[in-house]
Scaffold this active site. Structure first.
Site, PDB file in Angstrom:
ATOM      1  N   LYS A  47       0.885  -1.250  -0.051  1.00 35.54           N
ATOM      2  CA  LYS A  47      -0.077  -0.112  -0.030  1.00 35.54           C
ATOM      3  C   LYS A  47       1.109   1.279   0.092  1.00 35.54           C
ATOM      4  O   LYS A  47       0.593   2.214  -0.730  1.00 35.54           O
ATOM      5  CB  LYS A  47      -1.200   0.101   1.342  1.00 35.54           C
ATOM      6  CG  LYS A  47      -1.687   1.362   1.310  1.00 35.54           C
ATOM      7  CD  LYS A  47      -2.689   1.630   0.442  1.00 35.54           C
ATOM      8  CE  LYS A  47      -3.405   2.980   0.401  1.00 35.54           C
ATOM      9  NZ  LYS A  47      -4.295   3.028   1.495  1.00 35.54           N
ATOM     10  N   LYS A  91       0.644  12.232   4.953  1.00 34.52           N
ATOM     11  CA  LYS A  91       0.773  11.189   6.187  1.00 34.52           C
ATOM     12  C   LYS A  91       1.473   9.984   5.567  1.00 34.52           C
ATOM     13  O   LYS A  91       2.367   9.309   5.972  1.00 34.52           O
ATOM     14  CB  LYS A  91      -0.438  10.955   6.915  1.00 34.52           C
ATOM     15  CG  LYS A  91      -0.207   9.926   8.071  1.00 34.52           C
ATOM     16  CD  LYS A  91      -0.810   8.393   7.451  1.00 34.52           C
ATOM     17  CE  LYS A  91      -2.291   8.248   7.318  1.00 34.52           C
ATOM     18  NZ  LYS A  91      -2.634   7.132   7.043  1.00 34.52           N
TER      19      LYS A  91
END
Length: 291
Positions: A170, A239
């Site tokens: 991911k 982030k």
């Protein structure tokens, strides 16, 4: 089978609804009680505490925005691992770090629980239409047991090995999302400067090697409509890129482009674009070009 879904945000709420639609008994928990009410109106169940669900549920799923939220939810004194029953299966759909996934999995195993890291890609549209890509790390037998649940949430489901591997995949995805976002934003702002219509540019580049799903998403869903309400906020992309950079730093890998894009997005955040969709990098680049 009793399921619990913690985190009914832009991604979690449609995911939890799809499980209800599939016929599962699903209990929802969210920091904002308005989201719980929306879930209940769709047929979801609410009203049980985290401790109660940790003792009663068969599978608990989480979809939370920040690594600190995930760590607290699983490992805090009031969290799932400290209060859950043996045999409980835990699935985290959040994007955190591989190290945190291993930390949670180790604590869960010691408590007699199973843990899978299963970050998702596909955005709010994928969550609503149950077409997400889901990258799962952890025990293959546990993955096989929960696969029928995952199949109600996504179309592209991959078991990628041990705990943490799902998160690695991911984060690599997010590295490319960030770079493609910047590339598309620069191309569109340069087109503006050169006096080219962006709709014409999109038609041509979508049939050329410059085509990308990110460019298509950003242009058709946001730039063309001149609306930047977040499907995936720029803050969250930043982030993720910080997590990518740390992962690379930990193994001594260089990310010359990725690190530069992370800094550009960080600057865009300070300029007030963080709460907008990640496609708002186009707006930031326009502003930057006007200075």
């Amino acid at each position: 089978m009793k399921l619990a879904f913690i985190g009914l945000g832009n991604m979690g709420l449609p995911m939890a609804r799809n499980l209800v639609k599939a016929g599962y008994e699903v209990y929802g928990i969210n920091r904002s009680k308005g989201r719980e009410e929306s879930f209940a109106e769709f047929g979801g169940k609410v009203g049980l505490s985290l401790k109660e669900l940790a003792q009663q549920a068969d599978v608990i799923m989480t979809c939370l925005p920040m690594p600190a939220d995930v760590e607290q939810m699983f490992l805090g004194p009031e969290g799932i691992v400290s209060n859950g029953r043996k045999g409980l299966t835990l699935i985290d759909f959040s994007t955190v770090s591989p190290d945190l996934c291993v930390k949670i999995a180790t604590a869960a195993e010691q408590a007699g629980m199973n843990f899978l890291d299963a970050p998702v890609s596909g955005g709010t549209v994928g969550a609503e239409q149950a077409t997400l890509s889901i990258m799962v790390g952890g025990s293959k037998p546990v993955f096989d047991q929960v696969l029928p649940i995952l199949e109600k949430l996504g179309k592209n489901i991959y078991h990628v090995g041990e705990v943490g591997n799902g998160t690695v995949v991911k984060l690599l995805n997010q590295l490319m999302v960030g770079i493609h976002t910047q590339a598309a934003s620069e191309a569109m702002t340069l087109a503006d400067k050169m006096g080219l219509p962006k709709d014409m540019l999109h038609r041509i580049l979508s049939n050329s090697f410059a085509q990308s799903r990110i460019y298509d998403r950003h242009y058709t869903q946001f730039v063309e409509k001149d609306t930047f309400q977040p499907g995936f906020a720029l803050n969250l992309l930043h982030k993720d890129l910080v997590l990518v950079k740390k992962m690379a730093d930990d193994i001594g890998a260089a990310l010359p482009i990725g690190a530069h894009v992370e800094q550009l997005i960080d600057t865009a955040k300070t300029k007030g674009f963080g709460e907008k969709d990640m496609s708002a990098m186009y707006l930031y680049m326009n502003e930057k070009n006007e200075q």
